[in-house]
Design a protein around this motif. Structure first.
Motif, short mmCIF file in Angstrom:
data_model
loop_
_atom_site.label_atom_id
_atom_site.label_comp_id
_atom_site.label_asym_id
_atom_site.label_seq_id
_atom_site.Cartn_x
_atom_site.Cartn_y
_atom_site.Cartn_z
N PHE A 1 0.21 9.93 -0.08
CA PHE A 1 -0.08 8.63 0.52
C PHE A 1 0.44 7.53 -0.40
O PHE A 1 0.45 7.68 -1.62
CB PHE A 1 -1.59 8.47 0.71
CG PHE A 1 -2.16 9.29 1.81
CD1 PHE A 1 -2.28 8.77 3.09
CD2 PHE A 1 -2.58 10.59 1.60
CE1 PHE A 1 -2.79 9.53 4.13
CE2 PHE A 1 -3.11 11.36 2.62
CZ PHE A 1 -3.21 10.82 3.89
N HIS A 2 0.88 6.44 0.21
CA HIS A 2 1.27 5.28 -0.59
C HIS A 2 0.05 4.70 -1.29
O HIS A 2 -1.07 4.78 -0.78
CB HIS A 2 1.90 4.21 0.30
CG HIS A 2 3.18 4.65 0.95
ND1 HIS A 2 4.33 4.88 0.26
CD2 HIS A 2 3.47 4.90 2.26
CE1 HIS A 2 5.29 5.25 1.09
NE2 HIS A 2 4.79 5.27 2.31
N SER A 3 0.25 4.12 -2.44
CA SER A 3 -0.83 3.48 -3.17
C SER A 3 -1.34 2.27 -2.39
O SER A 3 -0.56 1.54 -1.77
CB SER A 3 -0.37 3.04 -4.56
OG SER A 3 -0.04 4.17 -5.35
N LYS B 1 -6.85 -2.34 6.81
CA LYS B 1 -5.80 -1.66 7.54
C LYS B 1 -6.23 -0.22 7.75
O LYS B 1 -6.34 0.56 6.80
CB LYS B 1 -4.47 -1.73 6.80
CG LYS B 1 -3.29 -1.28 7.65
CD LYS B 1 -1.97 -1.69 7.04
CE LYS B 1 -0.83 -1.40 8.00
NZ LYS B 1 0.48 -1.81 7.45
N ILE B 2 -6.49 0.14 9.00
CA ILE B 2 -7.06 1.45 9.33
C ILE B 2 -5.95 2.43 9.72
O ILE B 2 -5.07 2.12 10.51
CB ILE B 2 -8.08 1.33 10.48
CG1 ILE B 2 -9.28 0.49 10.04
CG2 ILE B 2 -8.55 2.70 10.94
CD1 ILE B 2 -10.28 0.22 11.15
N LYS C 1 0.62 2.89 5.41
CA LYS C 1 -0.12 2.47 4.20
C LYS C 1 -1.52 1.95 4.52
O LYS C 1 -1.86 0.81 4.18
CB LYS C 1 0.67 1.42 3.44
CG LYS C 1 2.07 1.86 3.02
CD LYS C 1 2.79 0.75 2.27
CE LYS C 1 4.20 1.18 1.88
NZ LYS C 1 4.93 0.12 1.16
N PRO C 2 -2.38 2.76 5.14
CA PRO C 2 -3.75 2.30 5.43
C PRO C 2 -4.57 2.23 4.15
O PRO C 2 -4.34 2.97 3.19
CB PRO C 2 -4.28 3.38 6.37
CG PRO C 2 -3.55 4.62 5.96
CD PRO C 2 -2.17 4.16 5.57
N ASN C 3 -5.57 1.33 4.14
CA ASN C 3 -6.52 1.33 3.02
C ASN C 3 -7.87 1.91 3.43
O ASN C 3 -8.75 2.13 2.60
CB ASN C 3 -6.70 -0.06 2.42
CG ASN C 3 -6.97 -1.13 3.46
OD1 ASN C 3 -7.54 -0.85 4.51
ND2 ASN C 3 -6.54 -2.36 3.18
N LEU C 4 -8.06 2.17 4.74
CA LEU C 4 -9.21 2.92 5.25
C LEU C 4 -8.67 4.04 6.12
O LEU C 4 -8.04 3.79 7.14
CB LEU C 4 -10.16 2.02 6.04
CG LEU C 4 -11.31 2.74 6.76
CD1 LEU C 4 -12.18 3.52 5.79
CD2 LEU C 4 -12.15 1.75 7.57
#
Length: 645
Positions: free
Chosen positions: A302-304, A381-382, A453-456
């Motif tokens: 996954f992207h950071s 960002k889901i 690139k989701p953060n959730l």
């Protein structure tokens, strides 16, 4: 024992097995592993006569009964319980013999059929069938519904229950956990641990294989190789083998280089020509060892996540559910209050139908709340992977085309490089996905989510369709994901490797579960009877802080609700107990009369032979019925007493 001797199987133009031999001892639990398409399911089909070898033989005792899970379920109007009982063909045969003898008035054959019925444990069969259905997630009420009323996944559970109902010396299970939730998988593991026959399992569930199997058969290069132990032990042995083969390969390459160097230097010299020719012959005869790429495991990342809000999401008295076609609302979770904090890694636990997928769809925004409100943090960002994510893919498009829609301005080589990390290399990135396997489509769906690139990250059964290698790659990728994670999965290896908190969804509530997956397993097995008939019991001990903070009036309502729940649980059991007690009274009365009749010496006169046989037959029937009724009474009485525990 089972013996495969010089087995060769070809399907179409594809060679699956070539001259392979192996022996399996009675009572062993065997896990079949290998790459997708290696022939695992074909081998199971061979053992229950769905296909035949192109050459070679399969041997096992002729008197062995073989049980396997049917892939199709007719849309019967017969009940689920009756369908499960159909799995015991001997039981159904003796029932037919009894009915036939009764129709013909043949008392002697009827008596023999009743004895055969008792020998087949026919009187306890309904209770055994009911136990299988309860273990696999059905309620008592559902066991009386027609088969046609169940969806495809639940029908596969019925097929599994039918296979387990069949008395067998050989049980064949092909991906038995695919349509099960974690609760049913735990129950199945416990059931299989008591199975005394020989077991063959194909599964991509690593922990399931570890728990059940004591032998692993690995399929590679059209051969079967036996390893003692479970899957984790097989992995260790396999890794050592690969390292040894790689070392041997490197040594051989050094030898080849030395020989070729000698040949090149001296083939033109007369004094060395003979020796050079000898080395040429040695090279020709040498059996070349293939290289082993020890780093060939599929890897993707996954992207950071650069930034994320905190909290990510806040649910305030949210009613989770959906609207039916009629316009009526179907409420699943009536009042959810939850704050999803940054960097949390949460697994949702609970049986099928309790609301795990409904909650995760609500969090993802695919289901709007029926009441209450959801607040999203700024910059949220889901990334959402649903159980049916692969159905959203365009079958007539390639992986590259799917990715280009998400990133129209990106260079093609950048997209190709990214897809290559998911094993869509070279021409495969350009192929239409219609012919892809379910695992390949799932891998593509994951790639598309990762690109964004989701953060959730919200994952609902992401390992469905994935093979063991891809599952391991997914675990590695998620474990390194530095965002927030909420996941639903029946794959305990995935949950252990990626999450550190648990939310239990049961009884229309979402609450923390204080413990790990081993605690959850123990909790499930301890409370299985109550959980399967009335939903999960509340975790009073672990949730004591909740009840200590509520006011007295609320506690009274909860106590009243609990008393009502216990009454509803007791009522059908009490009715059953009373019915069984009445039956025992009648059977005892009849037995006393028959005992007195058989004590009469005149009954044994030659002229009364037929009456004697009828009396003996009925006496045997009553004894069996009385014993089974008493056993059922004890079982129901124990269940009744446990409700108060």
């Amino acid at each position: 024992m089972i013996r495969f001797e010089n087995l060769t199987i070809v399907r179409g133009t594809k060679l699956l097995f070539k001259d392979t031999s192996i022996v399996i001892n009675p009572g062993e639990s065997v896990g079949l592993v290998g790459a997708n398409g290696a022939g695992k399911s074909s081998l199971l089909g061979l053992m229950h006569s769905q296909m035949h070898p192109d050459s070679g033989d399969v041997f096992f005792p002729n008197n062995w009964r073989i049980a396997y899970v049917r892939q199709e379920t007719p849309t019967f109007e017969r009940t689920a319980l009756e369908y499960v009982l159909d799995g015991d063909s001997n039981l159904r045969k003796t029932q037919a013999q009894i009915a036939d003898a009764q129709a013909r008035g043949d008392g002697y054959q009827e008596a023999n059929a009743h004895i055969a019925f008792a020998d087949a444990n026919g009187y306890s069969a309904p209770a055994r069938g009911q136990s299988l259905l309860l273990g696999l997630g059905f309620t008592l009420a559902q066991s009386e519904l027609p088969v046609s009323s169940f969806s495809g996944g639940w029908r596969m559970r019925l097929n599994l229950a039918q296979a387990l109902m069949c008395p067998s010396e050989l049980l064949l299970l092909d991906e038995p956990t695919n349509h099960l939730d974690l609760d049913a998988i735990i129950w199945l593991e416990d059931w299989l641990s008591r199975y005394t026959g020989t077991l063959f399992i194909v599964s991509h569930d690593r922990e399931f294989l570890d728990s059940v199997c004591n032998v692993i058969l690995h399929i590679e290069n059209h051969k079967l190789k036996r390893y003692g132990g479970n899957y984790s032990q097989f992995e260790i042995l396999r890794e050592h083998e690969l390292a040894l083969e790689q070392s041997t390969f490197e040594k051989q390459q050094a030898t080849i280089a030395h020989l070729e160097s000698f040949i090149t230097r001296f083939k033109a010299k007369a004094t060395k020509a003979t020796q050079a020719k000898s080395r040429v012959r040695a090279l020709r005869k040498m059996e070349r060892i293939s290289p082993r790429d020890l780093n060939s495991l599929l890897v993707f990342n996954f992207h950071s996540v650069n930034s994320a809000p905190n909290p990510m999401l806040v649910l305030n008295s949210v009613c989770c559910g959906y609207k039916l076609d009629s316009g009526r609302e179907q409420v699943i979770l009536p009042r959810v209050t939850l704050s999803v904090q940054k960097d949390k890694r949460i697994a949702l636990l609970g049986a099928n139908g309790q609301g795990k997928s409904t909650l995760i769809k609500t969090l993802a925004g695919y289901l709007p709340p029926l009441a209450g409100n959801i607040t999203q943090g700024k910059g949220l960002k889901i990334g959402y992977f649903s159980q049916h994510q692969i159905e959203t893919l365009e079958n007539d498009n390639s992986p590259l085309q799917h990715l280009q829609r998400l990133a129209p301005d990106a260079h093609e080589q950048e997209l190709r490089d990214f897809l290559g990390g998911f094993n869509f290399r070279s021409t495969m990135a350009m192929e239409i996905i219609k012919s892809f396997s379910g695992g390949e489509k799932a891998r593509l769906a994951l790639a598309l989510i990762i690109w964004q690139k989701p953060n959730l990250l919200l994952l609902d059964e992401p390992t469905n369709h994935l093979d063991l290698e891809t599952r391991q790659a997914l675990i590695m990728a998620i474990s390194q994901f530095n965002g927030t994670l909420i996941i639903v999965s029946h794959d305990r290896d995935l949950l252990r490797g990626t999450t550190d908190e648990f939310l239990l969804i049961a009884d229309s509530r979402v609450q923390p579960f204080n413990g790990d997956l081993d605690d959850y397993r123990n909790w499930l097995l301890k409370n299985l009877a109550d959980q399967r008939t009335a939903g999960h019991k509340k975790e009073r001990d672990t949730q004591g802080s909740i009840t200590s903070n509520i006011n007295r009036q609320t506690k009274k309502r909860i106590d009243a609700k609990e008393r009502h729940r216990l009454t509803q649980l007791r009522k059908p059991l009490q009715i059953k107990i009373e019915s069984l007690e009445k039956a025992m009274v009648l059977l005892n009365k009849e037995k006393i009369k028959l005992d007195a009749l058989l004590a009469d010496k005149t009954l044994y006169e030659p002229s009364k032979k037929i009456a004697l046989m009828d009396s003996l037959k009925r006496h045997s029937e009553v004894k069996f019925q009385l014993a089974e009724t008493e056993s059922s009474w004890l079982t129901v009485q124990e269940a009744f007493e446990k409700i108060d525990c």
